[in-house]
Design an enzyme around this catalytic site. Sequence first.
Site, mmCIF file in Angstrom:
data_model
loop_
_atom_site.group_PDB
_atom_site.id
_atom_site.type_symbol
_atom_site.label_atom_id
_atom_site.label_comp_id
_atom_site.label_asym_id
_atom_site.label_seq_id
_atom_site.Cartn_x
_atom_site.Cartn_y
_atom_site.Cartn_z
ATOM 1 N N ARG A 119 0.827 -1.207 0.000
ATOM 2 C CA ARG A 119 0.000 0.000 0.000
ATOM 3 C C ARG A 119 0.862 1.258 0.000
ATOM 4 N NH1 ARG A 119 -5.439 1.868 0.976
ATOM 5 N NH2 ARG A 119 -6.267 -0.245 1.074
ATOM 6 N N GLU A 166 -9.121 6.618 7.493
ATOM 7 C CA GLU A 166 -7.686 6.781 7.248
ATOM 8 C C GLU A 166 -7.309 8.010 6.423
ATOM 9 O OE1 GLU A 166 -5.934 2.315 7.101
ATOM 10 O OE2 GLU A 166 -7.442 2.787 5.602
#
Length: 821
Positions: free
Chosen positions: A359, A763
């Site tokens: 990621r 997030e």
Amino acid sequence: MSDPGDAFDLGAGMAGPSTEVIDGTKAETKALDARSVSQRISLKPVRGGASQSLRHESGILHVSGAATYIDDLPEPKGLLHLAPGLSTRAHARILSIDLGAVRAASGVVLVLTTKDIPGHNDVSPVGKHDEPLLAEDIVSYHGQMIFAVVAETRAQARAAVRLAKIGYEDLPAILDVAQARAAGSEVVWRSLTMSRGDAESALRKAPRRVSGSLSVGGQEHFYLEGQAAMAMPGENREMCVWSSTQHPTETQLMIAHVLDCPSALVTVEVRRMGGGFGGKETQANGPACLAALAASITGRATKLRLDRDDDMTITGKRHDFVIDYNVGFDDEGRIHAVDMVLAARCGWSADLSGPVTDRALFHADNAYYYPDVRLRSEPLKTNTQSNTAYRGFGGPQGIVGAERLIEEIAYATGFDPLDVRLCNTYETGTDRDLTPYHMNVEDSIAADIMKALAEDCGYRKRREDIRVFNTKSRFIKRGIALTPVKFGIAFTATHYNQAGALVHVYTDGSVQVNHGGCEMGQGLHTKMVQVVMREFALEADRVRITATNTGKVPNTSATAASSGADLNGMAVLDAVIKIKTRLVTFAAEHWSVPEDHIAFTPEGVQAGETLIPFSDLIKAAYFARISLSSNGFYKTPKIHWNPDTGRGRPFLYFAYGAACSEVAVDTLTGEMCIERVDILHDAGQSLNPAIDIGQIEGAFVQGAGWLTTEELVWDSAGRLRTHAPSTYKIPGCSDRPRIFNVRLLDNAPNQEETIFRSKAVGEPPFVHGLSVLHAISDAIASLDDYRSCPRLDAPATPETILRCAEHLRSIAADRVATGTT
């Protein structure tokens, strides 16, 4: 502070998602039609339903101290307590273990070692079999669990573990990225490369080129409730475990493996966590397994609550990175090519380091298009805690790399960094919309958000004023920066993109909701209640959320990746739609009206000209033997990802936002103060504006803390020295911005068919803290009249700021001495 009602249009996006994204039937389509009729007939929506602000369902319990966590649960008669015995070496062979004094200590009932594990001595969440629950022959980091004491009281257990005598043969220890690279350390997971075009050739041909390296520190989760679990043995090997975990199904599976029993014998329950931030996605498994193991052997309920020092010593952190970059660009500041290597200190086992470093690559472009690009990861093995998930899951680290490229180009060309950002953003529908992993960016609004925020907060004028101020102020320097975020939403492990729910309607018209997501303070349960409220047009006191329980909703995904509301909201909606379908069919037959004349309103259920109280409809349906309970299911559409090729569509959509921070830096002491922050964030059609704004505020402060005050320090023996609040500084009240403005983007429903067109908000706003790091950099750059990129590493502690400032002063002095302009 912001008004939760700011920038919120209640009328926008009221239509719910279509049946295409729900694994539904034709009957469910009729229910959706009935819902749209309900919305047309009703004069007003139910108060506090989805897309409106509603108080957190446990808010009063939180502030009154009545909310129960693991350590607040009533203690069963005969409850035992656990304490782990930890390694005092970073890397060593175990030569001997003498636990005689431990077993003889007051109150000790049992001492657990690897010999007591009937099943698998492994809690690897990714099946690598590289993470034993208790160390056997080798210890791989300072603080690894070797044994555990089970005693009548917690104090007795903690006292007894100190009596162990363990002999070691020290082995070479690798503690950081530099040592790992020098030693040719192995990786804990495969490296990944994402590429498009020919980065090497494009770099050679680029008009201008800059290379460099930066380091980004890790971060302790510092959840208020530490790791905790309580296990209660039942009949025929059944085991019920209350755990502070973000992933009940995984915890259930790990316990079953350790006890060597079917998962059906293990039930894991979570009412709420006192914070998680990713630190309880996998790290909660060890405490839960130990508690269950002790309960299984003794036949008595057993609890483990880690002391804060032990918690910080044992558990993994956010991965710290070293990022090497090479960027080619032109005189207008437009990027031609990027080559970047992101190396992470992963710790002693794989844990989630593979997905985390993946990621980081996914977000190493942030909001910017790289024509030719190569991104590579190095998930390096070290003899430190096994680093794990943390809010953003590697994305923030990748974005730090992207923003360093922008900063380098801005100082090299003399342009305002904001202008460099604007000229490099993705452009949807053009040949500049393809990511390094070959996903088209179909919804790029980063440039629009940055422009809107710059206008709203007066960025241009303030930047000019700050430069004037810095020419007159000898030691206090001000800085300003405006940075964007583009954050992909979905689990990159495709199979995790699914969720289940269970909804019951009782004969008095009250509703109970259960789903696979976990509440850790973020308001997930509140939003699920709001989904039901909106669909049935009920007030909040008629809908009750219950504890997440593997016996109610099985095979759940972790509450992580900002997916909690997206996945579980649609699963809850699916369950409600099934019940509504039955009710609509029944009501139409019972009151002899067409189905499209049935509407659920706050005043009751409208059946043609007849208004029936919801509870009366439910009673009538019950007596007609209509099922008033249903499960729901959802799987995210469109996504696919091939890690072998580094290509695919790993995300359903992107969440966007921008933040502008202004800071004051004392260049004599290195102290820094955040003077003002303005944030414009894209939450789609927010499910709950008040909760989402709170999440944005909290995420920003946590992100700013990661990049400024929170510093993890290991000594040469591999001991974590910052293992308590006395040595590890999270942001306090005085560290918050003096002026803090947060606004949600107006009239911006999600283009994808998410739950009521909302966007994830867990997030993405964490990245807004990056604007503080760049504002500090801007302030320090004034020491060399903004001619050199400060190359400020994170965390920008006072010591780091002073070192960077001294470096800039020396460059400025050399310019004067040599007459260089």
